[in-house]
Design a protein around this motif. Structure first.
Motif, PDB file in Angstrom:
ATOM      1  N   ALA A 139       7.480  -6.116  -8.495  1.00 48.39           N
ATOM      2  CA  ALA A 139       6.799  -7.137  -7.690  1.00 48.39           C
ATOM      3  C   ALA A 139       6.783  -6.743  -6.218  1.00 48.39           C
ATOM      4  CB  ALA A 139       7.494  -8.486  -7.869  1.00 48.39           C
ATOM      5  N   LEU A 140       7.871  -6.148  -5.766  1.00 51.45           N
ATOM      6  CA  LEU A 140       7.964  -5.704  -4.382  1.00 51.45           C
ATOM      7  C   LEU A 140       6.915  -4.647  -4.073  1.00 51.45           C
ATOM      8  CD1 LEU A 140       9.658  -5.819  -1.733  1.00 51.45           C
ATOM      9  CD2 LEU A 140      11.009  -3.948  -2.696  1.00 51.45           C
ATOM     10  N   PHE A 141       6.788  -3.661  -4.943  1.00 49.94           N
ATOM     11  CA  PHE A 141       5.831  -2.583  -4.708  1.00 49.94           C
ATOM     12  C   PHE A 141       4.385  -3.047  -4.915  1.00 49.94           C
ATOM     13  CE2 PHE A 141       9.615   0.107  -5.912  1.00 49.94           C
ATOM     14  CZ  PHE A 141       9.882   0.476  -4.599  1.00 49.94           C
ATOM     15  N   GLU A 142       4.200  -4.057  -5.752  1.00 51.13           N
ATOM     16  CA  GLU A 142       2.850  -4.604  -5.937  1.00 51.13           C
ATOM     17  C   GLU A 142       2.362  -5.317  -4.687  1.00 51.13           C
ATOM     18  OE1 GLU A 142       3.216  -7.010  -9.397  1.00 51.13           O
ATOM     19  OE2 GLU A 142       2.839  -5.352 -10.796  1.00 51.13           O
ATOM     20  N   ASN A 143       3.286  -5.697  -3.818  1.00 54.21           N
ATOM     21  CA  ASN A 143       2.927  -6.390  -2.579  1.00 54.21           C
ATOM     22  C   ASN A 143       2.725  -5.443  -1.399  1.00 54.21           C
ATOM     23  OD1 ASN A 143       3.119  -9.602  -2.529  1.00 54.21           O
ATOM     24  ND2 ASN A 143       4.499  -8.847  -4.112  1.00 54.21           N
ATOM     25  N   ARG A 144       2.854  -4.140  -1.627  1.00 53.80           N
ATOM     26  CA  ARG A 144       2.717  -3.177  -0.546  1.00 53.80           C
ATOM     27  C   ARG A 144       1.287  -3.171   0.018  1.00 53.80           C
ATOM     28  NH1 ARG A 144       6.667   0.960  -0.268  1.00 53.80           N
ATOM     29  NH2 ARG A 144       8.604  -0.199  -0.038  1.00 53.80           N
ATOM     30  N   ILE A 145       1.193  -3.026   1.340  1.00 54.37           N
ATOM     31  CA  ILE A 145      -0.079  -2.866   2.032  1.00 54.37           C
ATOM     32  C   ILE A 145      -0.034  -1.547   2.787  1.00 54.37           C
ATOM     33  CG2 ILE A 145      -1.654  -3.828   3.761  1.00 54.37           C
ATOM     34  CD1 ILE A 145      -1.445  -5.542   1.296  1.00 54.37           C
ATOM     35  N   PRO A 146      -0.979  -0.611   2.567  1.00 61.15           N
ATOM     36  CA  PRO A 146      -2.099  -0.695   1.635  1.00 61.15           C
ATOM     37  C   PRO A 146      -1.625  -0.652   0.179  1.00 61.15           C
ATOM     38  CG  PRO A 146      -1.945   1.511   2.523  1.00 61.15           C
ATOM     39  CD  PRO A 146      -0.962   0.687   3.293  1.00 61.15           C
ATOM     40  N   LEU A 147      -2.475  -1.127  -0.712  1.00 63.24           N
ATOM     41  CA  LEU A 147      -2.120  -1.181  -2.122  1.00 63.24           C
ATOM     42  C   LEU A 147      -1.818   0.211  -2.663  1.00 63.24           C
ATOM     43  CD1 LEU A 147      -4.816  -3.713  -3.397  1.00 63.24           C
ATOM     44  CD2 LEU A 147      -2.385  -4.158  -2.951  1.00 63.24           C
ATOM     45  N   LEU A 148      -0.827   0.288  -3.550  1.00 65.39           N
ATOM     46  CA  LEU A 148      -0.487   1.546  -4.197  1.00 65.39           C
ATOM     47  C   LEU A 148      -1.350   1.750  -5.430  1.00 65.39           C
ATOM     48  CD1 LEU A 148       3.423   1.272  -4.130  1.00 65.39           C
ATOM     49  CD2 LEU A 148       1.952   2.439  -2.483  1.00 65.39           C
ATOM     50  N   THR A 149      -1.610   3.002  -5.771  1.00 61.02           N
ATOM     51  CA  THR A 149      -2.260   3.291  -7.038  1.00 61.02           C
ATOM     52  C   THR A 149      -1.256   3.027  -8.156  1.00 61.02           C
ATOM     53  OG1 THR A 149      -1.541   5.601  -7.098  1.00 61.02           O
ATOM     54  CG2 THR A 149      -3.614   5.109  -5.925  1.00 61.02           C
ATOM     55  N   ASP A 150      -1.742   2.960  -9.394  1.00 59.00           N
ATOM     56  CA  ASP A 150      -0.833   2.755 -10.524  1.00 59.00           C
ATOM     57  C   ASP A 150       0.221   3.863 -10.586  1.00 59.00           C
ATOM     58  OD1 ASP A 150      -2.224   0.503 -11.193  1.00 59.00           O
ATOM     59  OD2 ASP A 150      -3.370   1.436 -12.818  1.00 59.00           O
ATOM     60  N   GLU A 151      -0.217   5.101 -10.328  1.00 59.45           N
ATOM     61  CA  GLU A 151       0.702   6.241 -10.375  1.00 59.45           C
ATOM     62  C   GLU A 151       1.760   6.132  -9.279  1.00 59.45           C
ATOM     63  OE1 GLU A 151      -2.584   6.437 -10.375  1.00 59.45           O
ATOM     64  OE2 GLU A 151      -2.963   7.094 -12.443  1.00 59.45           O
ATOM     65  N   GLN A 152       1.342   5.756  -8.081  1.00 65.36           N
ATOM     66  CA  GLN A 152       2.294   5.607  -6.979  1.00 65.36           C
ATOM     67  C   GLN A 152       3.290   4.489  -7.251  1.00 65.36           C
ATOM     68  OE1 GLN A 152      -0.647   5.004  -3.895  1.00 65.36           O
ATOM     69  NE2 GLN A 152      -0.326   7.052  -3.039  1.00 65.36           N
ATOM     70  N   LEU A 153       2.788   3.379  -7.797  1.00 61.60           N
ATOM     71  CA  LEU A 153       3.660   2.249  -8.090  1.00 61.60           C
ATOM     72  C   LEU A 153       4.724   2.642  -9.112  1.00 61.60           C
ATOM     73  CD1 LEU A 153       2.599  -1.425  -8.481  1.00 61.60           C
ATOM     74  CD2 LEU A 153       4.209  -0.433 -10.097  1.00 61.60           C
ATOM     75  N   GLU A 154       4.301   3.342 -10.184  1.00 64.12           N
ATOM     76  CA  GLU A 154       5.259   3.748 -11.203  1.00 64.12           C
ATOM     77  C   GLU A 154       6.280   4.730 -10.642  1.00 64.12           C
ATOM     78  OE1 GLU A 154       5.630   2.356 -14.059  1.00 64.12           O
ATOM     79  OE2 GLU A 154       3.897   1.071 -13.683  1.00 64.12           O
ATOM     80  N   GLU A 247       7.825   0.792   8.436  1.00 67.28           N
ATOM     81  CA  GLU A 247       7.370   2.176   8.350  1.00 67.28           C
ATOM     82  C   GLU A 247       8.239   3.163   9.111  1.00 67.28           C
ATOM     83  OE1 GLU A 247       4.560   3.235   6.405  1.00 67.28           O
ATOM     84  OE2 GLU A 247       5.104   1.247   5.663  1.00 67.28           O
ATOM     85  N   ASN A 248       9.539   2.892   9.207  1.00 68.52           N
ATOM     86  CA  ASN A 248      10.424   3.847   9.856  1.00 68.52           C
ATOM     87  C   ASN A 248      11.869   3.557   9.492  1.00 68.52           C
ATOM     88  OD1 ASN A 248      11.962   2.327  12.209  1.00 68.52           O
ATOM     89  ND2 ASN A 248       9.848   1.589  12.247  1.00 68.52           N
ATOM     90  N   GLY A 249      12.694   4.554   9.661  1.00 68.84           N
ATOM     91  CA  GLY A 249      14.118   4.399   9.429  1.00 68.84           C
ATOM     92  C   GLY A 249      14.880   5.240  10.427  1.00 68.84           C
ATOM     93  N   ARG A 250      16.106   4.854  10.708  1.00 69.34           N
ATOM     94  CA  ARG A 250      16.904   5.540  11.721  1.00 69.34           C
ATOM     95  C   ARG A 250      18.316   5.774  11.192  1.00 69.34           C
ATOM     96  NH1 ARG A 250      19.816   3.065  16.347  1.00 69.34           N
ATOM     97  NH2 ARG A 250      20.295   4.704  17.852  1.00 69.34           N
ATOM     98  N   LEU A 251      18.692   7.028  11.049  1.00 71.68           N
ATOM     99  CA  LEU A 251      20.044   7.373  10.645  1.00 71.68           C
ATOM    100  C   LEU A 251      20.874   7.552  11.910  1.00 71.68           C
ATOM    101  CD1 LEU A 251      20.994   9.859   7.822  1.00 71.68           C
ATOM    102  CD2 LEU A 251      22.468   9.373   9.754  1.00 71.68           C
ATOM    103  N   ILE A 252      21.974   6.823  12.011  1.00 73.99           N
ATOM    104  CA  ILE A 252      22.758   6.762  13.247  1.00 73.99           C
ATOM    105  C   ILE A 252      24.056   7.543  13.072  1.00 73.99           C
ATOM    106  CG2 ILE A 252      23.852   5.214  14.912  1.00 73.99           C
ATOM    107  CD1 ILE A 252      21.944   3.009  13.696  1.00 73.99           C
TER     108      ILE A 252
END
Length: 289
Positions: A139-154, A247-252
């Motif tokens: 459900a989380l990945f189905e809510n992604r913007i932009p939408l994921l393809t079926d392959e990306q979601l899986e 859209e970002n992450g920070r390793l401290i």
């Protein structure tokens, strides 16, 4: 720029650029950097080198930047043009296209998780990935913007489930979670998905190495108002932290900053419900669905 590191960096945990191309792997970027260093040592521009190896300048640039997997012919021609050191042939054997389903900015932390001797997670947005049910993750990945393809979601779902295996494959490693009550009241994917998530979570709490504390809605004191944070300890007893946003992450790696975040997390432990009361709250929330 952002602080980042992986398990091979030792004490040299310096700032590096956040990667945003999900198919770029560290091995591709390393190969590209070695190729560029050898080319520059030989005194060749990209255009000159491209002519020697009979590939376009754009292809050479893409390989050097880690954006393209070099084929066998490219590797062989590059070796011959740059002195036949063997460095390119040998390193090409270890090239991979990346880790499917993992964002580029998260890969280093995901590798560190696999060797950590303890992990702590505070979340205020969603159920932590290590505790998500398949239905909740989907459900989380189905809510992604932009939408994921079926392959990306899986691929995303598969990567999430694969990462969760460490909970039972590393039973002596303590996993500590602190999560806001509001997360468990949000019906992401619908009531059935949430019910399944709560049941899955209660099953995970049966593991002796998994501890969850819920921050109740009516809490009056809160030490982590600046957002979610993750902390871990390496086998060398070094502490690292990770924070993530849009859209970002920070390793401290800075010890003073990590220490501050650890203090905040430890304080929040005393402000949240204890593990038994937290489990009771989750059971009541499940019963309300």
């Amino acid at each position: 720029m952002t602080n980042c590191a992986d398990e091979n960096d030792g004490d040299d945990l310096t700032a590096c650029e956040v990667e945003r191309e999900p198919d770029r792997s560290d091995s591709l970027r390393t190969f590209g950097a070695v190729l560029q260093a050898l080319r520059e040592h030989a005194g060749l521009s990209r255009a000159e080198f491209a002519e020697v190896v009979r590939y376009s300048r754009h292809t050479v640039e893409s390989v050097e930047l880690g954006r393209r997997m070099p084929d066998e012919s490219f590797v062989e021609r590059a070796e011959e043009a740059l002195g036949n050191t063997g460095a390119l042939r040998r390193s090409a054997k270890f090239l991979t296209r990346g880790e499917a389903g993992l964002a580029a900015w998260f890969r280093r932390w995901a590798r560190l998780e696999k060797i950590a001797v303890s992990l702590c997670t505070y979340e205020c947005r969603l159920v932590p990935g290590l505790l998500q049910s398949e239905g909740y993750a989907r459900a989380l990945f189905e809510n992604r913007i932009p939408l994921l393809t079926d392959e990306q979601l899986e691929a995303q779902v598969a990567a999430r489930l694969e990462r969760q295996k460490m909970l039972h494959e590393r039973p002596t490693v303590p996993f500590s979670f602190i999560v806001e009550e509001s997360v468990f009241r949000r019906r992401l994917g619908g009531a059935d998905v949430l019910r399944g998530q709560l049941e899955h979570l209660l099953e995970q709490l049966a593991r002796r190495n998994v501890t969850l504390q819920v921050v109740p809605l009516d809490v009056e004191f809160h030490s982590c108002m600046d957002g979610p944070v993750r902390l871990l300890e390496t086998p060398e007893r070094r502490r690292l932290a990770y924070s993530e946003g849009q859209e970002n992450g920070r390793l401290i790696a800075d010890s003073k900053e990590v220490s501050l975040l650890q203090q905040r997390y430890d304080t929040l432990r005393s402000q949240a419900l204890n593990p038994n009361d937290s489990q009771g709250l989750l059971e009541r929330l499940r019963g309300e669905l």
